[in-house]
Scaffold this motif. Structure first.
Motif, PDB file in Angstrom:
ATOM      1  N   GLY A 218      -3.025 -10.082  -1.790  1.00 49.33           N
ATOM      2  CA  GLY A 218      -3.130 -10.030  -0.456  1.00 49.33           C
ATOM      3  C   GLY A 218      -2.588  -8.655   0.326  1.00 49.33           C
ATOM      4  N   ALA A 219      -2.422  -7.769  -0.134  1.00 47.14           N
ATOM      5  CA  ALA A 219      -2.014  -6.532   0.543  1.00 47.14           C
ATOM      6  C   ALA A 219      -3.147  -5.874   1.265  1.00 47.14           C
ATOM      7  N   THR A 220      -3.028  -5.237   2.237  1.00 47.51           N
ATOM      8  CA  THR A 220      -4.119  -4.569   2.987  1.00 47.51           C
ATOM      9  C   THR A 220      -4.244  -3.498   2.467  1.00 47.51           C
ATOM     10  N   HIS A 221      -5.578  -2.718   2.565  1.00 44.46           N
ATOM     11  CA  HIS A 221      -5.893  -1.491   2.158  1.00 44.46           C
ATOM     12  C   HIS A 221      -4.924  -0.659   2.122  1.00 44.46           C
ATOM     13  N   TRP A 222      -4.447  -0.601   3.185  1.00 42.09           N
ATOM     14  CA  TRP A 222      -3.125   0.651   3.674  1.00 42.09           C
ATOM     15  C   TRP A 222      -1.835   0.542   2.629  1.00 42.09           C
ATOM     16  N   GLN A 223      -1.413  -0.880   2.662  1.00 45.36           N
ATOM     17  CA  GLN A 223      -0.370  -1.120   1.883  1.00 45.36           C
ATOM     18  C   GLN A 223      -0.578  -0.815   0.531  1.00 45.36           C
TER      19      GLN A 223
ATOM     20  N   ALA B  88      -2.918  13.258   3.243  1.00 41.48           N
ATOM     21  CA  ALA B  88      -3.699  12.673   3.929  1.00 41.48           C
ATOM     22  C   ALA B  88      -5.306  12.903   3.654  1.00 41.48           C
TER      23      ALA B  88
ATOM     24  N   PRO C 150     -16.397   7.043   4.264  1.00 45.92           N
ATOM     25  CA  PRO C 150     -18.063   6.880   3.902  1.00 45.92           C
ATOM     26  C   PRO C 150     -18.491   8.443   2.844  1.00 45.92           C
TER      27      PRO C 150
ATOM     28  N   TRP D  84     -11.557   4.799   1.367  1.00 46.83           N
ATOM     29  CA  TRP D  84     -11.771   4.353   2.980  1.00 46.83           C
ATOM     30  C   TRP D  84     -13.022   5.402   3.443  1.00 46.83           C
TER      31      TRP D  84
ATOM     32  N   ILE E  57      -6.243  11.062   0.228  1.00 44.24           N
ATOM     33  CA  ILE E  57      -6.537   9.985   0.535  1.00 44.24           C
ATOM     34  C   ILE E  57      -7.766   9.594   1.108  1.00 44.24           C
ATOM     35  N   PHE E  58      -8.309  10.590   2.230  1.00 47.86           N
ATOM     36  CA  PHE E  58      -9.433  10.386   2.764  1.00 47.86           C
ATOM     37  C   PHE E  58     -10.468  10.568   1.602  1.00 47.86           C
TER      38      PHE E  58
END
Lengths: 280, 285, 253
Positions: free
Chosen positions: B181-186, B88, B98, B96, B91-92
């Motif tokens: 068309g995937a979301t960012h998370w997908q 996590a 700032p 995503w 990924i952070f």
């Protein structure tokens, strides 16, 4: 539309979880550092740093362990730096990817993963007993050098990789030999990276405990030669806490350790910035 | 000119010699640890050594199964928490975030990596152990406290290597997923993480090696009882802590038995390392 | 101009692994002339220049057949000193590459490599080299500041003076004006015309106009083959080969 909302719901939950993970990592860091500093800073005083420990460390300060830490670290760096930088230069400047370099790299990778207790066992049986150097700064420093070698190699290699090929071509085109090219055109630009590797090595030597206990002993006397046994700050901290000698002194030593690592990093960053400014 | 040439050749030979120092050290370590440890394994038999449940050096009983089990549970527990947390955070750091938040987390991780392991052990001893004792019962010095502390200690390893492998992905992976068309998370979960799989697995293996190898912090918070642990609130001993505790006063067969335990630890770690190296090569190649 | 030929290239082939980069080059380059090598991108011009001072040796898997003579000596003779050769045949690359050190240190880099050079002479050498590249007046007050602070044109002239400090016999210039503004280009071209009194210059020009302005003789390289060579005036006015004509008139390239 429903599916669409579901997708974004999952995304939002994931986002929240990831933020929570990041925040809790930061929180844990803060908790540990603040706890030790909060209890430890009041213990720190000039005499804490400049007096030697008395009655097993229950009273007095930590002077001899500071000397021990410095002595051991210096020996480790003195041995590990030429070996590490030399290895990196060989791998990156003198040889192409092939069987030899792959074998060497594999060895470095394995060495990097060997746990410190194994280094300690090795240092004990090889330096302390087999080479008859006893529990000493030298035994401890040499074992530590072996431990930090992979760190210095990989930092140096990263630094060499970042130097443009054109610098080397210019040097060769002006009649430079390989060694002249490496030492005059490449190394000066790679110094900050090499320096960073050395700093990592220093921090590792400061914090290492298992190796020191097994190879340098835990004498509280101020060392008089390379063959004197020593106790480093980490070992002192460990013994104070584990044997319940004095929680107060343990907190003090722990705070001093954290501060030392922070100071080393801050000074290193400062020097790196100054060097970078001077270069351009 | 001749002299220059000879000097160059000489330097090259010296560098080759230096470059073999790591391998030489590795060989020396292997030779001396095995030299001290193997005779004892031979003497009492590998089966009695590895599967023996009793470790009573004074009676010449050297069974290390309790330590192997202890090492396994502590390491397993630390990964259970360390992997999701580390991934996590990685990924952070890549997505995503700032920039200011990324910077804070990055320096927090740097500080975590710089905290001496004995300080972790100490903090576990004074903060975590009493908490566990008061709220969950048992001695507090336990597999649970050890796992929790270890999971924090292996975070920097897992985060930095996973982050590197996520960053090394070509940007068009992400662009392609977005275009479909995937979301960012997908995109992260179904495209980026699978693509960075071998690097992430390598980071986990290296974290596992770090957890298996940790000694001093574990001596402080595991309680060190020599018995088969039966719950996560039980005290335990690992392969490493056993060596760390007893090396100071062991002699004769006892000392050899500690080296023999070192042999087993060394073999496990080498296996893990080779696996990690092969995986990260595949990533590079 | 008694011997005439500074460099004599005979049946020269060059390969990167199995890829042939130069085919059967036969060419003489005379002393104190500017020889310009024309050709489209990837036709082997840079390889040609780099094989003249064996910088191509740095490339793994490179090989060659044929000979290149410098003053009658085979430069690929194993007995020859590579470092000495590169001091005699200097090269300037297409992009200025100042080393990250002061202006002074950049020019002193070459002379310092042979450790006989003394400090006193070093100052003289550096001043002379910077004057020859017409850079001295612009930098004489800040010799010890970083070379990275110079403008692009100044950096390229610094690279030329870095070579001149070694007092070479041949200068190889690989598009030395690419990436430079017209004023810097003009000053470098002027520098070249003056330098040819003392040096033999092989130039890969930035464009055909540049070749016509400075070159004495011109060669046209296409796909690793030397299609045509001769006096600049003839090549530009009456090329014998159709491909040369097409290239010069801008039909391709």
């Amino acid at each position: 539309m429903k599916i669409e909302r579901g997708r974004y719901l999952t995304q939002n939950i994931a986002k929240i979880l990831i933020w929570m993970a990041a925040l809790s990592t930061m929180a844990v860091m803060a908790l540990i550092v603040f706890q030790v500093l909060w209890e430890g800073l009041p213990v720190l005083s000039l005499s804490f740093f400049l007096d030697s420990p008395r009655s097993m460390g229950r009273e007095g300060g930590i002077f001899s362990t500071i000397i021990g830490t410095f002595a051991l670290t210096i020996v480790a760096i003195l041995f590990a730096t030429p070996l590490g930088v030399g290895t990196a230069i060989f791998l990156w400047e003198y040889t192409r990817e092939g069987r030899i370099s792959r074998t060497i790299r594999f060895g470095i990778g394995c060495l990097a993963g060997v746990p410190s207790i194994i280094f300690g066992l090795f240092g004990f049986v090889f330096f302390v007993i087999y080479l008859n150097m006893g529990w000493s700064i030298l035994s401890g420093g040499l074992t530590m050098a072996a431990l930090i070698l992979p760190t210095i190699i990989s930092a140096t290699e990263e630094a060499l990789k970042a130097i443009p090929y054109s610098f080397r071509e210019v040097s060769y085109s002006l009649g430079g030999t390989k060694w002249q090219t490496v030492t005059r055109a490449v190394i000066p630009s790679a110094l900050p990276g090499i320096f960073t590797g050395i700093i990592l090595g220093i921090c590792r030597s400061i914090e290492e405990t298992a190796v020191v206990i097994l190879t340098a002993g835990s004498s509280l006397l101020i060392p008089t030669s390379l063959f004197s046994p020593v106790r480093t700050m980490s070992v002192h901290f460990y013994i104070l806490a584990r044997e319940g000698i004095s929680m107060e002194m343990a907190y003090g030593t722990g705070a001093a350790l954290i501060l030392l690592v922070l100071v080393v990093n801050i000074v290193a960053n400062f020097l790196l910035h100054r060097y970078a400014r001077k270069k351009t | 000119m001749e002299i220059k040439e000879i000097k160059e050749r000489f330097i090259e030979k010296i560098l080759l010699l230096i470059a073999f120092s790591s391998i030489t050290i590795l060989a020396l370590i292997t030779f001396f640890i095995f030299g001290e440890g193997l005779p004892l394994i031979w003497k009492i038999g590998p089966k009695a050594f590895l599967l023996g449940e009793r470790w009573v050096p004074s009676q010449g009983e050297f069974g290390i199964l309790p330590m192997i089990v202890g090492s396994f549970w502590v390491t397993f527990g630390s990964l259970l928490l360390g992997i999701p947390l580390g991934l996590a955070c990685a990924i952070f750091l890549c997505e995503w975030t700032p920039p200011w938040a990324g910077m804070i987390l990055r320096s927090a991780i740097q500080v975590l990596a710089g905290i001496p392991s004995v300080v972790y052990g100490f903090w576990g001893l004074v903060v975590l152990v009493p908490l566990i004792r008061n709220f969950l019962g048992g001695p507090g010095l336990s597999i649970l406290s050890g796992s929790l502390i270890l999971s924090i200690m292996i975070l920097p390893t897992i985060i930095s290597i996973s982050e590197d492998s996520l960053k090394a992905l070509p940007p068009n992976y992400k662009a392609g997923a977005f275009a479909l068309g995937a979301t960012h998370w997908q995109t992260i979960w179904r495209v980026l993480i699978p693509a960075a799989r071998s690097g992430i697995v390598a980071s986990i293996i290296l974290g596992m090696g770090r957890a298996l190898g940790e000694t001093m912090a574990m001596i402080m918070i595991l309680g060190n009882a020599v018995k088969m642990p039966s719950s996560i609130l039980d005290s335990a001993r690992t392969l490493t802590t056993n060596i760390g505790i007893e090396m100071g006063y062991a002699s004769g067969d006892h000392r050899q038995a500690l080296f023999a335990a070192g042999v087993i630890l060394f073999l496990i770690i080498m296996l893990l390392n080779s696996l990690a190296i092969v995986l990260s090569r595949r990533r590079a190649g | 101009m008694s011997t005439g030929n500074k460099i004599a290239i005979k049946d020269f082939n060059f390969y990167y692994g199995s890829l042939q980069a130069l085919q059967m080059i036969n060419l003489d380059i005379r002393a104190n002339e500017i020889f310009a090598l024309l050709g489209p991108a990837r036709s082997g011009k840079t390889t040609f220049l780099k094989s003249l001072n064996r910088l191509t040796d740095l490339v793994y898997g490179a090989s060659h057949t044929g000979t290149i003579l410098l003053d009658g000596e085979d430069i690929y003779d194993p007995k020859i000193s590579l470092t000495q050769l590169r001091r005699r045949v200097g090269i300037v690359f297409d992009l200025p590459i100042p080393l990250p050190m002061s202006i002074y240190e950049n020019v002193a880099y070459g002379p310092k490599l042979s450790n006989k050079t003394q400090k006193k002479y070093l100052d003289e050498i550096i001043e002379k080299a910077l004057r020859s590249a017409f850079l001295w007046d612009e930098v004489k007050d800040r010799l010890h500041t970083s070379a990275l602070r110079l403008s692009g044109g100044q950096q390229q002239r610094l690279c030329i003076s870095r070579i001149l400090a070694l007092d070479p016999e041949v200068l190889l210039l690989d598009e030395p004006c690419s990436g430079l503004d017209p004023i810097s280009t003009a000053s470098i071209e002027e520098t070249l015309s003056r330098l040819k009194k003392e040096y033999t210059i092989v130039l890969v020009p930035h464009n055909i106009q540049q070749a016509s302005r400075v070159a004495d003789r011109v060669g046209f390289l296409l796909d690793g083959k030397l299609v045509e060579e001769g006096p600049a005036f003839e090549i530009f006015t009456r090329p014998k080969n159709k491909k040369t004509e097409d290239y010069i008139s801008g039909k391709f390239g």
